[in-house]
Design a protein around this motif. Structure first.
Motif, PDB file in Angstrom:
ATOM      1  N   ILE A 133       0.762  -1.058  -0.044  1.00  0.00           N
ATOM      2  CA  ILE A 133      -0.014  -0.008   0.159  1.00  0.00           C
ATOM      3  C   ILE A 133       0.971   1.197  -0.276  1.00  0.00           C
ATOM      4  CG2 ILE A 133      -1.736   1.522   1.352  1.00  0.00           C
ATOM      5  CD1 ILE A 133      -2.986  -1.368   2.256  1.00  0.00           C
ATOM      6  N   TRP A 134       1.831   1.253   0.779  1.00  0.00           N
ATOM      7  CA  TRP A 134       2.707   2.334   0.771  1.00  0.00           C
ATOM      8  C   TRP A 134       3.597   2.573  -0.500  1.00  0.00           C
ATOM      9  CZ3 TRP A 134       5.425   0.757   6.102  1.00  0.00           C
ATOM     10  CH2 TRP A 134       4.170   1.100   6.968  1.00  0.00           C
ATOM     11  N   ALA A 135       3.829   1.383  -1.180  1.00  0.00           N
ATOM     12  CA  ALA A 135       4.822   1.663  -2.453  1.00  0.00           C
ATOM     13  C   ALA A 135       3.358   2.273  -3.492  1.00  0.00           C
ATOM     14  CB  ALA A 135       4.984   0.176  -2.931  1.00  0.00           C
ATOM     15  N   SER A 136       2.307   1.704  -3.456  1.00  0.00           N
ATOM     16  CA  SER A 136       1.176   2.195  -4.311  1.00  0.00           C
ATOM     17  C   SER A 136       1.040   3.969  -4.151  1.00  0.00           C
ATOM     18  CB  SER A 136      -0.154   1.815  -4.130  1.00  0.00           C
ATOM     19  OG  SER A 136      -0.965   2.287  -4.903  1.00  0.00           O
ATOM     20  N   ASP A 137       0.884   4.266  -2.787  1.00  0.00           N
ATOM     21  CA  ASP A 137       0.618   5.642  -2.637  1.00  0.00           C
ATOM     22  C   ASP A 137       2.110   6.541  -2.957  1.00  0.00           C
ATOM     23  OD1 ASP A 137      -0.424   7.509  -1.380  1.00  0.00           O
ATOM     24  OD2 ASP A 137       0.692   7.759   0.283  1.00  0.00           O
ATOM     25  N   ILE A 138       3.134   5.964  -2.574  1.00  0.00           N
ATOM     26  CA  ILE A 138       4.609   6.808  -2.951  1.00  0.00           C
ATOM     27  C   ILE A 138       4.798   6.813  -4.591  1.00  0.00           C
ATOM     28  CG2 ILE A 138       7.100   6.699  -2.674  1.00  0.00           C
ATOM     29  CD1 ILE A 138       6.405   5.379   0.076  1.00  0.00           C
ATOM     30  N   GLY A 139       4.551   5.715  -5.046  1.00  0.00           N
ATOM     31  CA  GLY A 139       4.814   5.479  -6.640  1.00  0.00           C
ATOM     32  C   GLY A 139       4.013   6.550  -7.363  1.00  0.00           C
ATOM     33  N   ALA A 140       2.674   6.497  -6.818  1.00  0.00           N
ATOM     34  CA  ALA A 140       1.895   7.480  -7.814  1.00  0.00           C
ATOM     35  C   ALA A 140       1.992   8.959  -7.166  1.00  0.00           C
ATOM     36  CB  ALA A 140       0.178   7.155  -7.002  1.00  0.00           C
ATOM     37  N   TYR A 141       2.503   9.377  -6.256  1.00  0.00           N
ATOM     38  CA  TYR A 141       2.623  10.631  -5.945  1.00  0.00           C
ATOM     39  C   TYR A 141       3.953  10.937  -6.564  1.00  0.00           C
ATOM     40  CZ  TYR A 141       4.021  14.689  -3.087  1.00  0.00           C
ATOM     41  OH  TYR A 141       4.615  16.028  -2.818  1.00  0.00           O
ATOM     42  N   ALA A 142       5.027  10.225  -6.612  1.00  0.00           N
ATOM     43  CA  ALA A 142       6.302  10.573  -7.258  1.00  0.00           C
ATOM     44  C   ALA A 142       5.984  10.768  -8.623  1.00  0.00           C
ATOM     45  CB  ALA A 142       7.205   9.700  -6.783  1.00  0.00           C
ATOM     46  N   VAL A 143       5.560   9.714  -9.402  1.00  0.00           N
ATOM     47  CA  VAL A 143       5.232   9.936 -10.753  1.00  0.00           C
ATOM     48  C   VAL A 143       4.303  11.082 -11.239  1.00  0.00           C
ATOM     49  CG1 VAL A 143       4.729   8.671 -12.748  1.00  0.00           C
ATOM     50  CG2 VAL A 143       5.969   7.629 -11.023  1.00  0.00           C
ATOM     51  N   GLY A 144       3.208  11.052 -10.472  1.00  0.00           N
ATOM     52  CA  GLY A 144       2.243  12.080 -10.640  1.00  0.00           C
ATOM     53  C   GLY A 144       2.793  13.458 -10.579  1.00  0.00           C
ATOM     54  N   LEU A 185       6.784  -4.207  -8.197  1.00  0.00           N
ATOM     55  CA  LEU A 185       8.145  -4.430  -7.911  1.00  0.00           C
ATOM     56  C   LEU A 185       8.425  -4.745  -6.275  1.00  0.00           C
ATOM     57  CD1 LEU A 185      11.237  -4.095  -8.667  1.00  0.00           C
ATOM     58  CD2 LEU A 185      11.122  -1.745  -8.060  1.00  0.00           C
ATOM     59  N   VAL A 186       7.725  -4.088  -5.355  1.00  0.00           N
ATOM     60  CA  VAL A 186       7.572  -4.480  -4.357  1.00  0.00           C
ATOM     61  C   VAL A 186       6.863  -5.753  -3.958  1.00  0.00           C
ATOM     62  CG1 VAL A 186       6.719  -3.827  -1.709  1.00  0.00           C
ATOM     63  CG2 VAL A 186       7.650  -2.140  -3.377  1.00  0.00           C
ATOM     64  N   GLY A 187       5.761  -5.920  -4.823  1.00  0.00           N
ATOM     65  CA  GLY A 187       5.402  -7.408  -4.838  1.00  0.00           C
ATOM     66  C   GLY A 187       6.387  -8.433  -4.924  1.00  0.00           C
TER      67      GLY A 187
END
Length: 325
Positions: free
Chosen positions: A205-216, A246-248
């Motif tokens: 869940i943290w990976a989803s949030d961080i990845g979306a924020y950074a790329v967005g 990737l984290v998965g």
């Protein structure tokens, strides 16, 4: 004679202002993460106490927003039911389907005997989990509906929309408490409680949030849901999806007994449903005209703001885990 005593230094505006919002976010984020990870790691009972409290506060925040929208849910009654629900499923899972079920199918020591014992144990675990996850919530929610209707009869005509009040109370339980209770299914398996599963879910869940924020922030242009959350973009969602996969793959080092296919399916579920959970809560806040669900964590809002992704991820993960056995 004029007073030659130098004036006392006065506080600057920066000193009066106190810590910045970023400092508050970091401080409370570290405290919250330490409590979360520590309670999950220490024992199944600290895990249960922590998340029972978390889901109760989340539900209270939901009812607070409902009141802001003009509804009159039975707040304390609903919170009490949520605690009984979470505690009942945890108790049933731990004592009916914990370490003790291994003894139901002792192995004779041969590879075939080990495989048979594992199959019997897994089948018993699966059937009892289905029973616990549906029988307890079903019976409790049915009784709750009856009691809520009786409550409205006694209060009539204080509240002129009794069935709307009943519906808002039940909606909170279905939206918040039932999904958070499904976390118990994720945390346990035929061998008992495994904190690594919860750690893995948190990392996804943290990976989803961080990845979306950074790329967005970097390249986001196409709005995902502009009327609900103008800051979210399709590019950010794609970045979150990639980082979650990737984290998965990477959590295989922490969960070597979990097949890669299962980890990637779980990552895919998180990558799709975590942003939807966030959008659902944003839609809720916009519909009742509030900025944050609460203020329990300075700089972060309420617990519903922090755990909203769980509310759509957990039912799907729990169902897949039950189906897969």
């Amino acid at each position: 004679m004029p007073d030659s005593t130098p004036p006392l230094p006065t506080e600057t505006s920066a000193e009066k202002a106190g810590p910045s919002n970023l400092q508050l976010r970091i401080t409370w984020g570290v405290i919250g993460a330490a409590l979360l990870l520590g309670s999950v790691w220490f024992s199944p009972w600290t895990f249960g106490l922590f998340f029972a409290a978390v889901q109760a506060v989340m539900l209270w925040e939901f009812y607070r927003m409902m009141r802001a929208g003009g509804f009159a849910p039975a707040t304390w009654f609903g919170v009490g039911v949520s605690l009984v629900l979470f505690g009942g499923v945890l108790f049933g899972t731990y004592y009916m389907m914990g370490d003790s079920i291994i003894s139901l199918a002792p192995s004779d020591g041969s590879p075939a005997g080990d495989k048979l014992a594992e199959h019997i144990t897994s089948s018993f675990w699966q059937s009892q989990t289905w029973l616990t996850m549906f029988a307890i919530p079903g019976a409790l929610l049915t009784a709750t509906t009856v009691l809520l209707l009786i409550r409205e009869m006694f209060l009539w005509p204080k509240y002129i929309q009794p069935f709307t009040n009943v519906a808002s109370t039940l909606t909170g339980l279905l939206y918040v408490s039932v999904p958070m209770t499904a976390l118990i299914v994720v945390a346990f398996h035929p061998g008992g409680y495994d904190y690594r599963r919860i750690f893995g879910l948190l990392f996804l869940i943290w990976a989803s949030d961080i990845g979306a924020y950074a790329v967005g922030r970097a390249i986001g242009k196409h709005k995902l849901a502009p009327k609900i959350s103008p800051g979210k973009t399709w590019e950010g969602w794609a970045g979150g999806f990639a980082m979650t996969l990737l984290v998965g793959w990477a959590i295989g080092f922490m969960l070597p007994d979990m097949p890669l296919t299962h980890r990637l399916v779980a990552a895919g579920v998180v990558a799709v449903f975590a942003p939807l959970g966030d959008l659902a809560e944003s839609m809720l806040k916009r519909s009742v005209g509030v900025k944050d669900s609460g203020s329990i964590m300075p700089g972060h809002g309420g617990l519903l703001d922090r755990f909203d992704a769980f509310l759509l991820v957990l039912p799907v993960l729990a169902l897949l885990q039950l189906l897969a056995g």
